[in-house]
Structure formats: structure tokens, C-alpha cells
Write a protein that holds these residues in place. Structure first.
Motif, PDB file in Angstrom:
ATOM      1  N   ALA A  97     -71.770 -14.059   5.936  1.00 48.72           N
ATOM      2  CA  ALA A  97     -72.467 -13.005   6.676  1.00 48.72           C
ATOM      3  C   ALA A  97     -71.520 -12.015   7.328  1.00 48.72           C
ATOM      4  O   ALA A  97     -71.958 -10.965   7.834  1.00 48.72           O
ATOM      5  N   MET A  98     -70.227 -12.296   7.335  1.00 52.67           N
ATOM      6  CA  MET A  98     -69.263 -11.394   7.980  1.00 52.67           C
ATOM      7  C   MET A  98     -68.970 -10.191   7.094  1.00 52.67           C
ATOM      8  O   MET A  98     -69.008 -10.275   5.872  1.00 52.67           O
ATOM      9  N   LYS A  99     -68.659  -9.067   7.737  1.00 54.77           N
ATOM     10  CA  LYS A  99     -68.412  -7.847   6.977  1.00 54.77           C
ATOM     11  C   LYS A  99     -66.974  -7.828   6.459  1.00 54.77           C
ATOM     12  O   LYS A  99     -66.059  -8.403   7.084  1.00 54.77           O
ATOM     13  N   PRO A 100     -66.735  -7.201   5.327  1.00 52.66           N
ATOM     14  CA  PRO A 100     -65.379  -7.102   4.792  1.00 52.66           C
ATOM     15  C   PRO A 100     -64.426  -6.469   5.802  1.00 52.66           C
ATOM     16  O   PRO A 100     -64.782  -5.530   6.512  1.00 52.66           O
ATOM     17  N   GLY A 101     -63.215  -7.005   5.872  1.00 48.60           N
ATOM     18  CA  GLY A 101     -62.206  -6.480   6.780  1.00 48.60           C
ATOM     19  C   GLY A 101     -62.209  -7.108   8.158  1.00 48.60           C
ATOM     20  O   GLY A 101     -61.309  -6.846   8.954  1.00 48.60           O
ATOM     21  N   ALA A 102     -63.218  -7.933   8.452  1.00 43.23           N
ATOM     22  CA  ALA A 102     -63.272  -8.598   9.747  1.00 43.23           C
ATOM     23  C   ALA A 102     -62.240  -9.724   9.801  1.00 43.23           C
ATOM     24  O   ALA A 102     -61.674 -10.134   8.781  1.00 43.23           O
ATOM     25  N   ILE A 103     -62.005 -10.229  11.007  1.00 43.88           N
ATOM     26  CA  ILE A 103     -61.067 -11.335  11.221  1.00 43.88           C
ATOM     27  C   ILE A 103     -61.848 -12.533  11.739  1.00 43.88           C
ATOM     28  O   ILE A 103     -62.651 -12.406  12.665  1.00 43.88           O
TER      29      ILE A 103
END
Length: 302
Positions: A97-103
Motif C-alpha cells: 500500500a506504500m507509494k513508490p519512493g517512500a521509506i
């Protein structure tokens, strides 16, 4: 005409999500609330409705969610502050569910077990930066945290070999703004170091309190009535959260058992010295303890 004041640093993240607002998680939220340069928006998430209500009452976050997938969807950084045994499970659940580029980061007290368990779920477009802030108290829950918990304490980073250096630097900056010192170390070395400086002392505290509790009723009553400072220190450590420490012991069992075996050998050596009146050996061990205490004070860790 006076020079204009320097502009405040821009927030590291637009949105920071903390999953598990207990002692560590709520302290992160409090520091971020106070600091203003960590995140423009704070999101807290917990599966327990009572915890969510308390986080709202304390105004620790801009948004409070029970649904972890909703909590992480727009986050630039997600920090998992759940018990060690649940970190990989929760991480695997939120990663899709996390967006691309997140940490993605976490604050567990063991590293090899977490990294090994979460590895199959990791995504190439999301950096994973494991951390361990070496700070805490025996208390737990949203009310236990405080903004200065990490001041002058170490936060150890154990990134994977292929982790994006920019993501590592960002998480290091995050912890500097939390007030912590940072060091990057190997996960296996982390687990051995923490086994001796944290995990073994807790194991001994739980065991000593259990021994006292198992004594005959009259003696146990006297132990509780006449407890000196040494025993009281052990009871403070032993008041720590049982689920958290169960998970730590089981997830760092090899390093912990290695250190426990070494401690037992040293304890037997001390027992022999006491039995045979070896004063030099006894004094040497006491002096070494005093030296370690002085070193901690000089390093501002006590």
C-alpha cells in the motif's frame, strides 16, 4: 536594517506515519510535533480503538487511523513501532500500500530476525532502513512517551547492502532531529552488542525477581519490605512490557544465549573467588564495574 532571520529547515517529510504509538512511537510523534522540521503531517495508527482514542486525546498526530493501509497510503516515511515479533508481519502487510519512493523504517531491538523475515516482501522502489533507538523506560503506551526521550542517546542504523544511500542519510537526519546520536553498524554485530548491553540485563532482572518471588512466604515478604537500591533497580527493569521482551528474547536467541553462557562462566568464577577467599579477583571485578560506570557517565549515557 537587520538581516532577516535564517529560514527554518524544510520538513524532511510531507507525511510521516507511525504504526504503534507506544513508548517509542508516541515519543517520535511528540518530538515531531514539537520540532516542526520532521514532517508537515503526522499520522498515527494502532489496531486498538482505545489506543487511537488516547492518541487523539493527547493530540499526538494530525490523523489517527486503525487501518494501517489507509495510514501508509500517502506517507513519505513509515516507521513500524510494534513489538519485534510483529514487525515483519506488519511490514509485509503495509508495503503493497506504500507509494513508490517512500521509506520504510522500524525501531526493533533485534535486526537479523526482522531483516530475514521481511526480506521477501521488500520492494525495489521502497527503501528499507532498520533502526534501533537505544532509549526507553519500563513504561508503555501512548502516555509513556516524551519528546526528549532520544536526546543524546544512540540510534543504531542497520541498512541492507543495497539500500539507497540517500534514504539512509534521510533517516539519519530524522534521528538527529529527534536529538539522537547515530551510528551505522552491521545487523549481526548489532544483535551481539544489544545482547550484552540490553537483552542480558533484562533477562537477569526478570530472573532475579522471579527467584525472589519463589522464596518462602516469610522471606519473600522481607525481600519486599527491606529491598535495597540494588534490588529496586532490578525491579524497575523487570517492570518492562512482557510481550515486547518475550519477542526480543526469542528473536535474538542465539546472541543472547551466547552472552548468557559467558555470563554464567564469569558468575561461576566469581562464586569460586568468594568460596576460596580470592580477594584480588573480587576487587578486580568490582573495579572493572566501577570503571564501566564512570565511562557511561563520561559518555552521557547514564
Amino acid at each position: 536594517m537587520t538581516d532577516p532571520s535564517p529560514a527554518a529547515p524544510q520538513p524532511l517529510f510531507r507525511t510521516l506515519a507511525v504504526i504503534g504509538p507506544g513508548l517509542i512511537g508516541s515519543s517520535i510523534l511528540r518530538r515531531a510535533r514539537q520540532d516542526g522540521t520532521i514532517a508537515a503531517e503526522l499520522v498515527a495508527c494502532d489496531v486498538e480503538p482505545d489506543v487511537c482514542r488516547r492518541v487523539r486525546d493527547l493530540d499526538l498526530a494530525d490523523r489517527v487511523e486503525q487501518d494501517a493501509l489507509r495510514a501508509v497510503a500517502d506517507a513519505d516515511c513509515v516507521i513500524l513501532c510494534v513489538p519485534v515479533g510483529a514487525i515483519a508481519t506488519v511490514g509485509a502487510m503495509v508495503l503493497p500500500a506504500m507509494k513508490p519512493g517512500a521509506i520504510l523504517s522500524e525501531v526493533g531491538s533485534t535486526k537479523q530476525s526482522i531483516i530475514g523475515a521481511i526480506a521477501p516482501a521488500l520492494r525495489a522502489d521502497i527503501a528499507f532502513v532498520p533502526t534501533h533507538p537505544m532509549a526507553g523506560t519500563e513504561y508503555s503506551g501512548p502516555d509513556a512517551g516524551f519528546a526528549t526521550l532520544f536526546d543524546d542517546r544512540w540510534c543504531l542504523l542497520t541498512p541492507l547492502e543495497d539500500t539507497d544511500p540517500a534514504a539512509i542519510a534521510t533517516i539519519e537526519t530524522l534521528w538527529h532531529r529527534m536529538g539522537a546520536r547515530t551510528r551505522i553498524i552491521d545487523p549481526a554485530h548489532h544483535d551481539r552488542v544489544c545482547a550484552i548491553v540490553s537483552h542480558l540485563p533484562h533477562l537477569l532482572a526478570f530472573t532475579i525477581c522471579g527467584t525472589a518471588d519463589d522464596l518462602a512466604d516469610e522471606t519473600r515478604s522481607e525481600v519486599l519490605d527491606f529491598a535495597a537500591s540494588g534490588f529496586r533497580d532490578f525491579t524497575r527493569i523487570a517492570a518492562s512490557d512482557p510481550v515486547m521482551w518475550r519477542d526480543i528474547f526469542l528473536n535474538n536467541r542465539e546472541a543472547l544465549l551466547e552472552m548468557l553462557a559467558r555470563f554464567m562462566e564469569d558468575a561461576q568464577a566469581m562464586a569460586r573467588a568468594i568460596r576460596w577467599g580470592d580477594e584480588a579477583f573480587i576487587v578486580d571485578r568490582i573495579e572493572r564495574g566501577r570503571h564501566i560506570r564512570r565511562s557511561l557517565l563520561e559518555n552521557r549515557q547514564a
